[in-house]
Design a protein around this motif. Structure first.
Motif, PDB file in Angstrom:
ATOM      1  N   THR A 127       4.482   5.922   5.812  1.00 59.67           N
ATOM      2  CA  THR A 127       3.624   5.232   4.833  1.00 59.67           C
ATOM      3  C   THR A 127       3.260   6.137   3.655  1.00 59.67           C
ATOM      4  OG1 THR A 127       1.581   5.826   6.000  1.00 59.67           O
ATOM      5  CG2 THR A 127       2.627   3.738   6.613  1.00 59.67           C
ATOM      6  N   TYR A 128       3.266   7.452   3.901  1.00 58.31           N
ATOM      7  CA  TYR A 128       3.010   8.432   2.841  1.00 58.31           C
ATOM      8  C   TYR A 128       4.029   8.257   1.711  1.00 58.31           C
ATOM      9  CZ  TYR A 128       2.967  13.353   0.979  1.00 58.31           C
ATOM     10  OH  TYR A 128       2.928  14.484   0.214  1.00 58.31           O
ATOM     11  N   GLU A 156       5.988   5.546   1.202  1.00 56.32           N
ATOM     12  CA  GLU A 156       5.867   4.211   0.605  1.00 56.32           C
ATOM     13  C   GLU A 156       4.760   4.234  -0.458  1.00 56.32           C
ATOM     14  OE1 GLU A 156       8.161   2.279   1.315  1.00 56.32           O
ATOM     15  OE2 GLU A 156       8.895   3.056   3.242  1.00 56.32           O
ATOM     16  N   LYS A 157       3.737   4.996  -0.178  1.00 57.32           N
ATOM     17  CA  LYS A 157       2.571   5.039  -1.057  1.00 57.32           C
ATOM     18  C   LYS A 157       2.863   5.717  -2.404  1.00 57.32           C
ATOM     19  CE  LYS A 157      -2.362   5.658  -0.875  1.00 57.32           C
ATOM     20  NZ  LYS A 157      -2.547   4.245  -1.268  1.00 57.32           N
ATOM     21  N   ASP A 217       2.893   3.432  -5.218  1.00 54.26           N
ATOM     22  CA  ASP A 217       1.576   2.997  -5.690  1.00 54.26           C
ATOM     23  C   ASP A 217       1.056   3.918  -6.785  1.00 54.26           C
ATOM     24  OD1 ASP A 217       1.742   1.092  -3.730  1.00 54.26           O
ATOM     25  OD2 ASP A 217       0.394   2.133  -2.330  1.00 54.26           O
ATOM     26  N   MET A 225      -2.872  11.779  -4.913  1.00 53.79           N
ATOM     27  CA  MET A 225      -3.016  11.189  -3.592  1.00 53.79           C
ATOM     28  C   MET A 225      -3.979  12.107  -2.832  1.00 53.79           C
ATOM     29  SD  MET A 225      -0.102   9.536  -1.257  1.00 53.79           S
ATOM     30  CE  MET A 225       0.633  10.836  -0.300  1.00 53.79           C
ATOM     31  N   GLU A 265      -8.590   1.266  -2.864  1.00 59.10           N
ATOM     32  CA  GLU A 265      -7.270   1.722  -3.281  1.00 59.10           C
ATOM     33  C   GLU A 265      -7.309   2.901  -4.254  1.00 59.10           C
ATOM     34  OE1 GLU A 265      -3.049  -0.217  -4.691  1.00 59.10           O
ATOM     35  OE2 GLU A 265      -4.889  -0.947  -5.605  1.00 59.10           O
ATOM     36  N   THR A 304      -5.954   8.136  -5.064  1.00 57.56           N
ATOM     37  CA  THR A 304      -5.785   7.022  -4.120  1.00 57.56           C
ATOM     38  C   THR A 304      -5.692   7.596  -2.704  1.00 57.56           C
ATOM     39  OG1 THR A 304      -4.416   5.108  -3.529  1.00 57.56           O
ATOM     40  CG2 THR A 304      -3.271   6.964  -4.523  1.00 57.56           C
ATOM     41  N   TYR A 325      -4.724   8.284   1.138  1.00 57.35           N
ATOM     42  CA  TYR A 325      -3.669   8.099   2.135  1.00 57.35           C
ATOM     43  C   TYR A 325      -4.350   8.227   3.496  1.00 57.35           C
ATOM     44  CZ  TYR A 325      -0.013   9.633   5.393  1.00 57.35           C
ATOM     45  OH  TYR A 325       0.800   9.787   6.497  1.00 57.35           O
TER      46      TYR A 325
END
Lengths: 456, 456
Positions: free
Chosen positions: A120-121, A123-124, A127, A142, A170, A250, A252
């Protein structure tokens, strides 16, 4: 969006397994189909996230061969020498602009080469680009959701959001940065909603170039590279992030581990004993023996034992924090390196009574690879081949060599060596003056060109 | 009276510092004007007691060079191979009779080569001879006055004396032998006046020869040496002492230490760190590092760390008793040896994919010494000289060599090497089939004879 992985690390915190060219990110300690390293793990995660086409690794010259050896032919931005992260990120950004045609509004995400995180890190990371646009910030970071009031990390303090609830979880405006607080300060930071700074920065190319211009620093790749010492030896956090005005972060919330000491690193070594020897009656103890002699550990508790060509560490796990300070005085030349062409291991290193140095190495040259066409001014080399077939280019001739052949290379003699269909192994005895590794002049030719040059 | 020092020890209990040729008695760990070994300490004590003219060392072939290197040109009775103490003492006794002209009624005192004792122990050896005569015994032993009910030693049970009081404290009749009792048995033995058996035996030449004759075993030096395997692989205690009828023991009340495990041995190492590296925050810990790479020990308690070319041991001191069993499966060829001519250290040892072995050594040949004139059938050697001047005798010529010279010795080629006025140092790369150490044919010549032979 372009990704830049920063490959840092002088390698002292995980001594003696790590050294200047073999930093912790290259240590193959993670089990799988094959044992793999942190950098290989991250590269696989980047591949799964579809990023590798746009990813560049910024690394020292000493690490380049190791990266190519572990990841294959990936793009490496080579630092002329170590100059902390401000200089490195500036060089990488200018490289993207000047050598890769990145637009001025191209978004760059910088991250460490070795985060121990879940998918997920990665994927983020997408963002970050979106939030940079949406919030019109100079920079988006992040931040890792803290799990404990640790005093080992830097913290990012955030403004309480006044916007909508969905927005609040977020992205936050950054209020300030706090470097390694004590535990009670850390507790206060946690209750205040602060995040750990994990070194992930997102910005546009033109933003960083304007910072450089304002500081009177060069902005093109060539001039940065050729004037690298003009950059202050400071972190990107200090020189850019903490000075930015419009900066957001944002969170994580996935897994994140700092694997920076033997105490934490040893948790990821799933085998209690790796190498020749045995552990008997040991508890919560990891032994890694990379030497050719047996290691026997008896009756140890919560201990890390690591033996490599660079040295031997025997440490209580609770005492591994200050290793960097302790070992700095014992750091010798690297005793093991992975190179583009194979590996070498130093078998012996001694000073002769006339002041010269004798270095005995075991060299493994991989099939189809060659040592570059080179010569030395202050050292001679004696090669005793003991496995494989190869060719030597020297003295105007190219000849086949194999087990039992002995080749003597005198100072000033141009020479090159290639391996044929299997790994070529040899013992090399170098004799010369002190700075043996720097005493080298190379021609950057492929094997065919070397042969032509040698035979002409 | 003749003294025979038995130089035993396979070297596993103090692994990795000890090996087959470098048993614990040769380890230089005792401080003084120079660091010295147990055998050097004992030889000095024998010198002070005026015994060295009549002392012989019975040792394996592998230990002979080490003995000469540490003690000079002392008489060594060479065992053809290891065959326990009954065979060794029989060989030594026959040697004294046949090669040194000892009379049949000559008294022989056998003792270990490495007792850690005070000077009164050696003075007491004279009492053994006197008591043998006075008591008309077949054998007189020395027994150590126990200091604790240890279960590590053998005990000698004595008859309560019925003679005069002065006699009673000096000599006792032996009732029986008890091998390694448990602690409660040991307590009972102590209160019964039993003594520790420390392996010191006194007897006449003719007594032992009669025992051999009765057992149908050879009695002359040459036949014993040539039929050494005819002797049972048993201890002298089992085969002779325990079967003797008229046997007495005299107590030794001075200091006596069994330095047989790292736990006890490490008490005599006065430096907490020997070699390259450092110990930080360690307590009651000894580190000995004989390798050329640094060793760092952090936060250890009551631990012994020993790194040598033979291996690495990291052990809690309370767990060093069973080391022999643990390391036996890891015993490789000796990686370091002191020889008559100097020392060698194995730098690397590997098997090639065609089954042959490559052994890389650093050899130091002392000034004025030479490697014997020899040849091999299944191996080649490449020498790269890097310090000192010397001469090579090979191929019908004798030539001077020095730093930078590379000499290749092919199978079947006779060769010898001598050092001139300083230590000659070289890297040797051996390539050959498995049994490399046994693959040697020697001519026993001095350097002048070697030159003549080579040039003829």
């Amino acid at each position: 969006m372009k990704l830049v992985l920063l490959s840092g690390g002088s390698g002292t915190r995980l001594w003696p397994m790590s050294n200047d060219s073999r930093s912790k990110q290259f240590l193959k300690v993670f089990p799988g189909v094959q044992m793999h390293s942190m950098v290989q793990r991250v590269w696989q995660q980047l591949t799964d996230a579809g990023f590798t086409e746009d990813t560049y690794i910024c690394a020292s010259k000493a690490q380049k061969d190791m990266i190519v050896s572990q990841l294959g032919d990936v793009p490496v931005i080579e630092e002329p020498f170590r100059r902390d992260t401000f200089a490195a990120i500036s060089l990488a950004t200018a490289y993207l602009r000047d050598c890769q045609g990145a637009a001025l509004d191209e978004v760059v995400v910088v991250l460490p080469v070795d985060p121990y995180v879940d998918q997920t890190y990665f994927e983020k990371l997408r963002d970050l680009e979106r939030l940079l646009h949406e919030t019109s910030s100079e920079m988006v970071l992040m931040g890792v959701q803290p799990t404990e009031p640790s005093s080992k990390f830097g913290y990012i303090q955030v403004e309480k959001n006044t916007g909508s609830q969905s927005m609040s979880s977020e992205v936050f405006s950054v209020r300030s940065f706090v470097e390694k607080p004590n535990t009670s300060q850390a507790k206060a930071l946690l209750s205040d909603g602060a995040l750990w700074n994990c070194g992930v920065f997102c910005f546009r190319v033109d933003y960083l170039l304007s910072v450089l211009e304002a500081a009177g620093l060069p902005t093109s790749y060539g001039t940065i590279r050729d004037n690298f010492e003009a950059f202050p030896k400071r972190s990107f956090d200090y020189e850019v992030v903490e000075k930015a005005k419009e900066i957001r972060v944002t969170p994580y919330t996935g897994a994140w581990q700092d694997i920076g000491t033997w105490n934490t690193f040893s948790e990821y070594i799933t085998e209690s004993f790796i190498g020749l020897g045995q552990a008997v009656n040991c508890e919560e103890t990891q032994v890694v023996n990379e030497l050719g002699i047996p290691l026997v550990a008896v009756g140890l508790k919560q201990t890390v034992v690591v033996a490599t060509p660079d040295g031997i560490l025997v440490s209580d796990k609770a005492h591994t924090e200050n290793l960097k300070t302790i070992v700095s005085e014992f750091i010798q030349r690297p005793m093991y390196e992975e190179r583009r062409w194979g590996t070498y291991r130093v078998l012996d290193y001694q000073t002769v009574n006339d002041g010269s140095i004798v270095l005995t190495k075991c060299i493994e040259l991989h099939a189809g690879k060659n040592l570059s066409y080179q010569r030395h001014f202050h050292r001679s080399e004696v090669w005793t081949i003991f496995q494989g077939q190869g060719r030597v280019a020297m003295d105007g001739q190219v000849r086949r060599i194999g087990p039992g052949d002995v080749i003597t290379v005198q100072p000033v003699q141009w020479h090159a060596l290639c391996a044929e269909n299997e790994t070529l192994k040899l013992i090399e005895v170098q004799r010369g003056s002190v700075l043996v590794e720097e005493d080298i002049e190379r021609m950057y030719l492929d094997w065919q060109e070397i042969q032509n040059h040698c035979l002409r």
